[in-house]
Structure formats: structure tokens, C-alpha cells
Design a protein around this motif. Structure first.
Motif, PDB file in Angstrom:
ATOM      1  N   VAL A  64       4.730  -5.851   5.573  1.00 31.92           N
ATOM      2  CA  VAL A  64       3.360  -6.018   5.057  1.00 31.92           C
ATOM      3  C   VAL A  64       2.415  -5.108   5.831  1.00 31.92           C
ATOM      4  O   VAL A  64       1.610  -4.373   5.240  1.00 31.92           O
ATOM      5  CB  VAL A  64       2.904  -7.494   5.139  1.00 31.92           C
ATOM      6  CG1 VAL A  64       1.398  -7.623   4.945  1.00 31.92           C
ATOM      7  CG2 VAL A  64       3.634  -8.335   4.104  1.00 31.92           C
ATOM      8  N   GLY A  65       2.506  -5.135   7.159  1.00 33.56           N
ATOM      9  CA  GLY A  65       1.642  -4.277   7.971  1.00 33.56           C
ATOM     10  C   GLY A  65       1.842  -2.798   7.682  1.00 33.56           C
ATOM     11  O   GLY A  65       0.876  -2.051   7.503  1.00 33.56           O
ATOM     12  N   VAL A  66       3.087  -2.379   7.618  1.00 34.64           N
ATOM     13  CA  VAL A  66       3.389  -0.963   7.377  1.00 34.64           C
ATOM     14  C   VAL A  66       2.916  -0.534   5.992  1.00 34.64           C
ATOM     15  O   VAL A  66       2.289   0.525   5.833  1.00 34.64           O
ATOM     16  CB  VAL A  66       4.903  -0.699   7.556  1.00 34.64           C
ATOM     17  CG1 VAL A  66       5.283   0.687   7.057  1.00 34.64           C
ATOM     18  CG2 VAL A  66       5.305  -0.873   9.011  1.00 34.64           C
ATOM     19  N   ARG A  69      -0.843  -0.367   5.856  1.00 32.98           N
ATOM     20  CA  ARG A  69      -1.275   0.840   6.573  1.00 32.98           C
ATOM     21  C   ARG A  69      -1.098   2.064   5.674  1.00 32.98           C
ATOM     22  O   ARG A  69      -1.984   2.898   5.553  1.00 32.98           O
ATOM     23  CB  ARG A  69      -0.467   0.998   7.857  1.00 32.98           C
ATOM     24  CG  ARG A  69      -0.855   2.242   8.656  1.00 32.98           C
ATOM     25  CD  ARG A  69       0.194   2.645   9.648  1.00 32.98           C
ATOM     26  NE  ARG A  69       1.414   3.024   8.941  1.00 32.98           N
ATOM     27  CZ  ARG A  69       2.621   2.967   9.466  1.00 32.98           C
ATOM     28  NH1 ARG A  69       2.810   2.531  10.684  1.00 32.98           N
ATOM     29  NH2 ARG A  69       3.667   3.345   8.765  1.00 32.98           N
ATOM     30  N   ASP A  70       0.065   2.157   5.033  1.00 35.36           N
ATOM     31  CA  ASP A  70       0.329   3.305   4.170  1.00 35.36           C
ATOM     32  C   ASP A  70      -0.562   3.326   2.928  1.00 35.36           C
ATOM     33  O   ASP A  70      -0.833   4.389   2.377  1.00 35.36           O
ATOM     34  CB  ASP A  70       1.805   3.343   3.771  1.00 35.36           C
ATOM     35  CG  ASP A  70       2.716   3.628   4.965  1.00 35.36           C
ATOM     36  OD1 ASP A  70       2.204   4.019   6.047  1.00 35.36           O
ATOM     37  OD2 ASP A  70       3.941   3.450   4.833  1.00 35.36           O
ATOM     38  N   LEU A  71      -1.017   2.146   2.512  1.00 39.11           N
ATOM     39  CA  LEU A  71      -1.965   2.052   1.396  1.00 39.11           C
ATOM     40  C   LEU A  71      -3.401   2.280   1.865  1.00 39.11           C
ATOM     41  O   LEU A  71      -4.335   2.152   1.085  1.00 39.11           O
ATOM     42  CB  LEU A  71      -1.844   0.687   0.705  1.00 39.11           C
ATOM     43  CG  LEU A  71      -0.560   0.452  -0.092  1.00 39.11           C
ATOM     44  CD1 LEU A  71      -0.420  -1.027  -0.450  1.00 39.11           C
ATOM     45  CD2 LEU A  71      -0.557   1.319  -1.350  1.00 39.11           C
ATOM     46  N   LYS A  73      -5.149   0.434   3.829  1.00 38.53           N
ATOM     47  CA  LYS A  73      -5.876  -0.823   3.978  1.00 38.53           C
ATOM     48  C   LYS A  73      -5.730  -1.223   5.444  1.00 38.53           C
ATOM     49  O   LYS A  73      -5.007  -2.160   5.784  1.00 38.53           O
ATOM     50  CB  LYS A  73      -5.311  -1.880   3.031  1.00 38.53           C
ATOM     51  CG  LYS A  73      -5.515  -1.520   1.572  1.00 38.53           C
ATOM     52  CD  LYS A  73      -4.977  -2.592   0.660  1.00 38.53           C
ATOM     53  CE  LYS A  73      -5.274  -2.222  -0.795  1.00 38.53           C
ATOM     54  NZ  LYS A  73      -4.857  -3.286  -1.714  1.00 38.53           N
ATOM     55  N   TYR A  74      -6.406  -0.476   6.284  1.00 41.51           N
ATOM     56  CA  TYR A  74      -6.180  -0.543   7.720  1.00 41.51           C
ATOM     57  C   TYR A  74      -6.556  -1.885   8.340  1.00 41.51           C
ATOM     58  O   TYR A  74      -5.849  -2.395   9.215  1.00 41.51           O
ATOM     59  CB  TYR A  74      -6.907   0.600   8.423  1.00 41.51           C
ATOM     60  CG  TYR A  74      -6.474   1.949   7.922  1.00 41.51           C
ATOM     61  CD1 TYR A  74      -5.144   2.352   8.012  1.00 41.51           C
ATOM     62  CD2 TYR A  74      -7.377   2.822   7.330  1.00 41.51           C
ATOM     63  CE1 TYR A  74      -4.731   3.592   7.540  1.00 41.51           C
ATOM     64  CE2 TYR A  74      -6.974   4.061   6.859  1.00 41.51           C
ATOM     65  CZ  TYR A  74      -5.645   4.444   6.964  1.00 41.51           C
ATOM     66  OH  TYR A  74      -5.239   5.665   6.493  1.00 41.51           O
ATOM     67  N   ARG A  75      -7.647  -2.454   7.911  1.00 44.03           N
ATOM     68  CA  ARG A  75      -8.087  -3.737   8.468  1.00 44.03           C
ATOM     69  C   ARG A  75      -7.055  -4.824   8.161  1.00 44.03           C
ATOM     70  O   ARG A  75      -6.659  -5.591   9.040  1.00 44.03           O
ATOM     71  CB  ARG A  75      -9.454  -4.099   7.884  1.00 44.03           C
ATOM     72  CG  ARG A  75     -10.128  -5.281   8.516  1.00 44.03           C
ATOM     73  CD  ARG A  75     -11.574  -5.398   8.060  1.00 44.03           C
ATOM     74  NE  ARG A  75     -12.377  -4.262   8.496  1.00 44.03           N
ATOM     75  CZ  ARG A  75     -12.882  -4.132   9.721  1.00 44.03           C
ATOM     76  NH1 ARG A  75     -12.661  -5.054  10.617  1.00 44.03           N
ATOM     77  NH2 ARG A  75     -13.598  -3.079  10.048  1.00 44.03           N
ATOM     78  N   GLU A  76      -6.577  -4.866   6.922  1.00 43.31           N
ATOM     79  CA  GLU A  76      -5.555  -5.844   6.545  1.00 43.31           C
ATOM     80  C   GLU A  76      -4.248  -5.580   7.293  1.00 43.31           C
ATOM     81  O   GLU A  76      -3.560  -6.518   7.698  1.00 43.31           O
ATOM     82  CB  GLU A  76      -5.292  -5.793   5.045  1.00 43.31           C
ATOM     83  CG  GLU A  76      -6.392  -6.363   4.181  1.00 43.31           C
ATOM     84  CD  GLU A  76      -6.010  -6.294   2.708  1.00 43.31           C
ATOM     85  OE1 GLU A  76      -5.042  -6.969   2.315  1.00 43.31           O
ATOM     86  OE2 GLU A  76      -6.666  -5.533   1.977  1.00 43.31           O
TER      87      GLU A  76
END
Length: 175
Positions: A64-66, A69-71, A73-76
Motif C-alpha cells: 500500500v505504501g509503495v 508513493r508511486d501514485l 499520493k505521498y501523504r497517504e
């Protein structure tokens, strides 16, 4: 059905493999939220060898984090990495996940949380972890102090870098 959890996880994996990253995130989150920290039922272990709720929960949350990040959506993404760290604090990859959280906060342009993530990295993993990341983090803090704070704070940040080199026994002029 004991296979429902496995099916949900496989839906997430397949969505990721077919580049439907939003669907993958949704299903990885659903798997983690519903099963990720629970014990695996024995009947499921008999049916699918090696499938563990907690191990797949770790992978799901990390993914989910990776993916976020790739999308971009840095805060999420940072929040997902931090949830991973709270849920699996003793994990062998915790230092890497902490660093990923810091980079996600950096890209989200949230300086306060980025700096807190750097300090957490140094405090928790700085003595046993990658020297490079410690010094990169300290340099980020010093660079910010030089550009945005007082000369006194900049000097203090630079002295902290020097002291860290001394504390670690790194010779002058070494890489």
C-alpha cells in the motif's frame, strides 16, 4: 469461507500485476484491515501452505505504501509506512520503512513530519543502521537550518554532523 481471505489477497496481487494500482491499494488495505494482524486459521494453513495472515498483512501494508508513493499520493503513503512501523515495530525492514516514510513526507512537502521522521530514524536505527542515511538526514536538517533559520541553529546542526562523525569513529577525509 476460509478461502475468502486468500481470494481477497490474490485480487490485490492480480490488480497490481495488471497495473490497476488503485484497485490493488483498495484490496491490500481491505485484506490488512480485516485479516492482517489476526492469527491464520488452521484450516486455511492446511489448504494453502505458507499463507500467513500476518506475513501477508505485512506485505499488503508495505505494498500500500509503495503503490501510493508511486501514485504520488505521498501523504497517504507516509501514513501507510507509519502504520506498518506501529504494527510491526520489530520487523527486520523497519529501518528501511522508516526511511521510506521520511522520503514520502519530504515529497509531500511536510517539513515538520519529514524532520520528525529523520529524528525517529536516527534515534531508533541510527546506531545499527546505514551511516549514509543518518548523514543524509542530518544534512537535510542542517541545509534547512542554513537556508531558513538563524545562523546559530545552522551552526548547531553542522556541529551535530561533526559530532556524529566523531562518535562513529569515522576518519577525516574518508568517504
Amino acid at each position: 469461507d476460509p478461502l475468502a481471505s486468500y481470494a481477497l489477497y490474490r485480487v490485490a496481487v492480480n490488480a497490481e500485476q495488471f497495473f490497476d494500482f488503485e484497485k490493488a491499494v483498495t484490496n491490500y488495505r481491505a485484506f490488512y484491515n480485516r485479516f492482517g494482524t489476526k492469527p491464520t486459521p488452521p484450516e486455511l494453513t492446511k489448504m494453502i501452505a505458507g499463507f500467513s495472515y500476518q506475513e501477508q498483512g505485512k506485505k499488503a501494508l508495505s505494498n500500500v505504501g509503495v503503490l501510493l508513493r508511486d501514485l504520488q499520493k505521498y501523504r497517504e503513503a507516509a501514513k501507510a509506512f507509519e502504520t506498518y512501523l506501529k504494527t510491526f515495530p520489530g520487523d527486520a525492514n523497519a529501518d528501511k520503512v522508516q526511511w521510506e516514510a521520511m522520503k514520502a513526507w519530504q515529497k509531500a512537502k511536510d517539513r515538520k513530519k519529514q524532520f520528525a521522521a529523520i529524528e525517529t530514524y536516527i534515534k531508533k536505527y541510527g546506531s545499527s543502521s546505514n551511516n549514509d542515511n543518518v548523514f543524509i538526514g542530518l544534512d537535510i536538517l542542517a541545509d534547512y537550518a542554513r537556508k531558513n533559520q538563524s545562523e546559530k541553529k545552522a551552526k548547531k546542526a553542522l556541529l551535530r554532523i561533526r559530532d556524529e562523525y566523531v562518535r562513529r569513529g569515522i576518519e577525516k577525509g574518508s568517504v
